[in-house]
Design a protein around this motif. Structure first.
Motif, PDB file in Angstrom:
ATOM      1  N   LEU A 153       0.850  -1.187   0.000  1.00  0.00           N
ATOM      2  CA  LEU A 153       0.000   0.000   0.000  1.00  0.00           C
ATOM      3  C   LEU A 153       0.886   1.238   0.000  1.00  0.00           C
ATOM      4  O   LEU A 153       1.803   1.359   0.817  1.00  0.00           O
ATOM      5  CB  LEU A 153      -0.912  -0.011   1.227  1.00  0.00           C
ATOM      6  CG  LEU A 153      -2.033   1.023   1.277  1.00  0.00           C
ATOM      7  CD1 LEU A 153      -3.060   0.771   0.185  1.00  0.00           C
ATOM      8  CD2 LEU A 153      -2.703   0.998   2.646  1.00  0.00           C
ATOM      9  N   SER A 154       0.627   2.155  -0.921  1.00  0.00           N
ATOM     10  CA  SER A 154       1.528   3.289  -1.143  1.00  0.00           C
ATOM     11  C   SER A 154       1.649   4.213   0.063  1.00  0.00           C
ATOM     12  O   SER A 154       2.617   4.962   0.170  1.00  0.00           O
ATOM     13  CB  SER A 154       1.075   4.090  -2.366  1.00  0.00           C
ATOM     14  OG  SER A 154      -0.253   4.543  -2.202  1.00  0.00           O
ATOM     15  N   SER A 155       0.703   4.182   0.976  1.00  0.00           N
ATOM     16  CA  SER A 155       0.769   5.040   2.164  1.00  0.00           C
ATOM     17  C   SER A 155       1.553   4.405   3.308  1.00  0.00           C
ATOM     18  O   SER A 155       1.701   5.004   4.372  1.00  0.00           O
ATOM     19  CB  SER A 155      -0.646   5.383   2.641  1.00  0.00           C
ATOM     20  OG  SER A 155      -1.382   4.208   2.926  1.00  0.00           O
ATOM     21  N   THR A 179      -2.085   1.661  -4.918  1.00  0.00           N
ATOM     22  CA  THR A 179      -3.229   2.144  -4.159  1.00  0.00           C
ATOM     23  C   THR A 179      -4.036   0.934  -3.679  1.00  0.00           C
ATOM     24  O   THR A 179      -3.825  -0.199  -4.117  1.00  0.00           O
ATOM     25  CB  THR A 179      -4.131   3.042  -5.011  1.00  0.00           C
ATOM     26  OG1 THR A 179      -4.716   2.247  -6.066  1.00  0.00           O
ATOM     27  CG2 THR A 179      -3.347   4.197  -5.625  1.00  0.00           C
ATOM     28  N   ARG A 180      -4.998   1.225  -2.797  1.00  0.00           N
ATOM     29  CA  ARG A 180      -5.819   0.136  -2.266  1.00  0.00           C
ATOM     30  C   ARG A 180      -6.586  -0.583  -3.380  1.00  0.00           C
ATOM     31  O   ARG A 180      -6.643  -1.819  -3.409  1.00  0.00           O
ATOM     32  CB  ARG A 180      -6.791   0.719  -1.229  1.00  0.00           C
ATOM     33  CG  ARG A 180      -7.694  -0.309  -0.579  1.00  0.00           C
ATOM     34  CD  ARG A 180      -8.372   0.220   0.658  1.00  0.00           C
ATOM     35  NE  ARG A 180      -9.023   1.498   0.462  1.00  0.00           N
ATOM     36  CZ  ARG A 180     -10.000   1.949   1.270  1.00  0.00           C
ATOM     37  NH1 ARG A 180     -10.397   1.217   2.285  1.00  0.00           N
ATOM     38  NH2 ARG A 180     -10.556   3.111   1.061  1.00  0.00           N
ATOM     39  N   TYR A 234      -5.264  12.432   3.164  1.00  0.00           N
ATOM     40  CA  TYR A 234      -5.248  11.657   1.924  1.00  0.00           C
ATOM     41  C   TYR A 234      -6.500  11.937   1.091  1.00  0.00           C
ATOM     42  O   TYR A 234      -7.506  12.430   1.612  1.00  0.00           O
ATOM     43  CB  TYR A 234      -5.185  10.155   2.238  1.00  0.00           C
ATOM     44  CG  TYR A 234      -3.868   9.701   2.798  1.00  0.00           C
ATOM     45  CD1 TYR A 234      -2.817   9.339   1.950  1.00  0.00           C
ATOM     46  CD2 TYR A 234      -3.661   9.624   4.174  1.00  0.00           C
ATOM     47  CE1 TYR A 234      -1.599   8.921   2.463  1.00  0.00           C
ATOM     48  CE2 TYR A 234      -2.446   9.209   4.692  1.00  0.00           C
ATOM     49  CZ  TYR A 234      -1.421   8.856   3.833  1.00  0.00           C
ATOM     50  OH  TYR A 234      -0.214   8.455   4.339  1.00  0.00           O
ATOM     51  N   PHE A 285      -8.944   6.738   0.012  1.00  0.00           N
ATOM     52  CA  PHE A 285      -7.733   6.148   0.566  1.00  0.00           C
ATOM     53  C   PHE A 285      -8.030   5.616   1.968  1.00  0.00           C
ATOM     54  O   PHE A 285      -8.850   6.164   2.699  1.00  0.00           O
ATOM     55  CB  PHE A 285      -6.604   7.173   0.613  1.00  0.00           C
ATOM     56  CG  PHE A 285      -5.821   7.267  -0.674  1.00  0.00           C
ATOM     57  CD1 PHE A 285      -4.455   7.047  -0.680  1.00  0.00           C
ATOM     58  CD2 PHE A 285      -6.449   7.571  -1.861  1.00  0.00           C
ATOM     59  CE1 PHE A 285      -3.732   7.126  -1.859  1.00  0.00           C
ATOM     60  CE2 PHE A 285      -5.740   7.659  -3.052  1.00  0.00           C
ATOM     61  CZ  PHE A 285      -4.366   7.421  -3.046  1.00  0.00           C
ATOM     62  N   THR A 309      -1.334  12.016  -1.872  1.00  0.00           N
ATOM     63  CA  THR A 309      -1.338  10.554  -1.892  1.00  0.00           C
ATOM     64  C   THR A 309      -0.174   9.946  -1.114  1.00  0.00           C
ATOM     65  O   THR A 309      -0.218   8.769  -0.782  1.00  0.00           O
ATOM     66  CB  THR A 309      -1.270  10.024  -3.339  1.00  0.00           C
ATOM     67  OG1 THR A 309      -0.066  10.503  -3.959  1.00  0.00           O
ATOM     68  CG2 THR A 309      -2.467  10.497  -4.149  1.00  0.00           C
TER      69      THR A 309
END
Length: 339
Positions: free
Chosen positions: A115-117, A145-146, A214, A218, A243
């Protein structure tokens, strides 16, 4: 292939469906129910996506979607196509997994979707160590992303997802399993001197400033929104949305705003002493976990990878390894300054 008369036979209906990208495009559109978003995820133009969907509708002989106002909905034929396509993909994925289960634990590829976060440095360090011990295993990391993670899991493009759970956006958990890496606290990040020294803060006290957070959809934005609803507090105004956590963090440091970021991200920052943090009251918690189709655990190299990562954290847990990473950053920065 031509027949004995030198004439190429006409493709069957099944061949027309599976020989094009229409099916994968159809699945992505059912995930977002939005042509613009689906096209962005697929990396194509919206007209190209529309053309592929119309092509599929011509093949099956019925419309798959219809619109109610600005909302896109699946038609009865669309529901049938979605159910059947999922069944076909499930069989294909199961066959691929069964083939891979016969391979060696020391050879092959492993695709990770993160996950990018999520702060990924601990995983990157582990992959480096893992490669040194297993040079014939090729590990690929994809920051997603999710929605992209879920689509990649469904289409067997990634073997393991590293994501936050629970995740209400995943509707069908039945084919999947998870392995918790750690429990994460969501922290309030601020530079408000009036709240200095506070270790716990209620959401109701945070109505004096705008937030940076976000985008809608997200995971962490949804977590924060749900917390406000649970506490029956009005959702705050948002000054900006980004993001990446580094973008959010940078904006917060330069403005009079609030945000919420995972504790692990704050611990990974060498400048973490320059901002103030507090737990929410009540605490907001979620798990960082591996998510994968249940059959993946039977693939020797996947099982070994998960076991080795567990051993990696037994030696030094996730947060201690983040401290090591920060200490190394500070040392390198000092060395550069002295040189």
């Amino acid at each position: 292939m031509e027949n004995s008369r030198g004439v190429r036979p006409k493709k069957t209906q099944q061949e027309n469906i599976f020989a094009s990208k229409s099916l994968s495009y159809f699945l992505q559109l059912t995930q977002t129910m939005n042509y613009t978003q689906a096209a962005q995820i697929l990396g194509i133009t919206q007209p190209a996506l529309t053309q592929q969907i119309k092509k599929l509708e011509r093949i099956v002989g019925a419309p798959l979607f219809y619109s109610v106002g600005k909302r896109l909905r699946l038609s009865e034929a669309g529901y049938t196509m979605l159910q059947t396509t999922n069944q076909v993909y499930s069989l294909l994925n199961k066959a691929a997994d069964e083939i891979q289960q016969t391979t060696s634990e020391n050879h092959g590829e492993i695709h990770l979707g993160i996950l990018s976060s999520i702060e990924s440095q601990v995983f990157e360090d582990f992959v480096i160590d893992y490669y040194k011990e297993n040079p014939d295993i090729k590990v690929s990391i994809h920051m997603l992303t999710r929605r992209e993670i879920w689509a990649a899991l469904e289409s067997n493009q990634i073997d393991l997802a590293i994501m936050y759970i629970p995740d209400a956006s995943i509707k069908n958990w039945k084919p999947y399993d998870s392995k918790v890496i750690m429990t994460e606290n969501l922290l309030l990040i601020h530079n408000n001197e009036k709240l200095a020294g506070k270790s716990k803060i209620k959401l109701s006290r945070l109505d004096d400033r705008k937030w940076v957070t976000y985008p809608v959809g997200f995971y962490l934005n949804d977590v924060i929104s749900d917390a406000y609803k649970t506490e029956m507090v009005a959702t705050p105004d948002v000054a900006a949305r980004f993001t990446q956590p580094a973008q959010i963090y940078h904006f917060l440091k330069a403005t009079d705003t609030y945000t919420a970021l995972p504790e692990s991200y704050i611990m990974s920052r060498s400048d973490r002493d320059e901002i103030m943090t507090a737990n929410f009251e009540p605490k907001i918690k979620f798990d960082l976990a591996f998510v994968y189709r249940t059959e993946k655990k039977d693939i020797p190299r996947i099982d070994k990878f998960l076991t080795e990562f567990s051993n990696y954290l037994e030696d030094r847990d996730y947060f201690k390894r983040l401290d090591d990473i920060v200490a190394k950053k500070i040392q390198n920065s000092d060395n550069d300054y002295n040189n």
